[in-house]
Design an enzyme around this catalytic site. Structure first.
Site, mmCIF file in Angstrom:
data_model
loop_
_atom_site.group_PDB
_atom_site.id
_atom_site.type_symbol
_atom_site.label_atom_id
_atom_site.label_comp_id
_atom_site.label_asym_id
_atom_site.label_seq_id
_atom_site.Cartn_x
_atom_site.Cartn_y
_atom_site.Cartn_z
ATOM 1 C CG LEU A 45 -1.842 -1.191 1.378
ATOM 2 C CD1 LEU A 45 -2.527 -1.160 2.740
ATOM 3 C CD2 LEU A 45 -2.868 -1.202 0.259
ATOM 4 C CB SER A 46 0.386 4.794 -0.861
ATOM 5 O OG SER A 46 -0.752 5.015 -0.076
ATOM 6 C CD GLU A 47 2.553 6.875 2.608
ATOM 7 O OE1 GLU A 47 3.488 7.602 2.243
ATOM 8 O OE2 GLU A 47 1.451 6.841 2.043
ATOM 9 C CB THR A 48 2.083 -0.020 6.439
ATOM 10 O OG1 THR A 48 1.666 -0.751 5.281
ATOM 11 C CG2 THR A 48 1.661 -0.786 7.683
ATOM 12 C CG HIS A 107 -3.357 7.867 3.338
ATOM 13 N ND1 HIS A 107 -2.046 8.040 2.953
ATOM 14 C CD2 HIS A 107 -3.618 6.545 3.199
ATOM 15 C CE1 HIS A 107 -1.543 6.870 2.595
ATOM 16 N NE2 HIS A 107 -2.478 5.945 2.730
#
Length: 274
Positions: free
Chosen positions: A47-50, A77
């Site tokens: 994912l774009s960030e965790t 986000h």
């Protein structure tokens, strides 16, 4: 084996659009393991960030963020997602989750329509449109309203390109390989047709080709559009392949975010014992 509670939240989802918003992983831990483990989890999640969350006291948590490639200094986000998880699962005894991060104290609270979040503004200054970036964005024949340089927040160069209209933003098809070679992340933005402004965000220098709805980008977008439009609270949409919707209020060097954060899944990440 070690089981870590894990959630995926779709931050800033548009209630009228199924499968919208920016997916963020949230991993709740007793303590941060070695950075290679955090990086490995984020890479596997893709994912774009965790977000990785560790409790530090009453309604207080330490928070870190990883893309599939790097640890970042600020992620809106995934902070929004982490706050939603803690508030919805009863981990917060009050109404606000408070985080300590690389970017200082951040917070997420309940609201009547969803959640609110407090982040710092990210400064910008007048920049210049270079030919390589213009070509990589496919904007060589398009008019630009302005270009700004943004403070480094992910260890990469950032710019914000202000375009004439929403259609131009929607139609951009960048050469991500060229942007990656240039080593620059780029926000593109324009006045919106049905909202105050729209944007898209390309971050190949940080391991994310296009981020769906970017909190940190709005830390610069919000004060810019507030000054330009003379509005205190603005409606915004990010209009890439996976859209999202939010409202922003910049004031006193901070930005308050308003939006939805529906839970998509929950479960556990299972790690082998060392």
């Amino acid at each position: 084996m070690t089981r870590l509670p894990y959630y995926e939240i779709h931050s800033f989802a548009d209630p009228d659009v199924p499968f919208s918003g920016n997916p963020a992983g949230v991993c709740v831990m007793d303590a941060f393991p070695d950075d290679t483990v955090l990086a490995g989890i984020a890479n596997s999640n893709n994912l774009s960030e965790t977000a990785f969350v560790v409790a530090r006291g009453k309604d207080q948590w330490n928070l870190r963020w990883f893309t599939p490639a790097v640890e970042v200094d600020l992620c809106g986000h995934a902070t929004f997602a982490a706050g939603a998880v803690l508030l919805e699962t009863g981990a917060v005894r009050g109404d606000t989750a408070h985080f300590q991060t690389r970017s200082g104290p951040l917070s997420v609270s309940r609201s009547a329509a969803g959640f609110t979040m407090d982040l710092p503004q990210v400064g910008l200054q007048a920049g210049k449109p270079d030919t390589a970036t213009r070509n990589a964005l496919g904007l060589s024949g398009h008019e630009l309203d302005a270009v700004f340089d943004i403070e480094r927040i992910h260890g990469a160069r950032y710019q914000m390109w202000v375009l004439a209209d929403e259609d131009t933003v929607r139609d951009v098809r960048p050469d991500l390989g060229q942007l990656r070679t240039i080593g620059k992340n780029v926000i593109i933005t324009a006045p919106g047709d049905a909202v105050d402004f729209v944007s898209r965000f390309f971050a190949p220098a940080s391991g994310v080709d296009e981020d769906p709805v970017t909190g940190s980008a709005h830390c610069s977008l919000a004060p810019y559009w507030a000054d330009r439009l003379g509005e205190a609270r603005l409606t915004a949409r990010q209009i890439g392949p996976r859209p999202g919707r939010l409202e922003v209020e910049p004031a006193a060097g901070r930005v308050t975010f308003h939006g939805h954060a529906p839970r998509y899944l929950d479960g556990a990440i299972i790690l082998p014992d060392a």
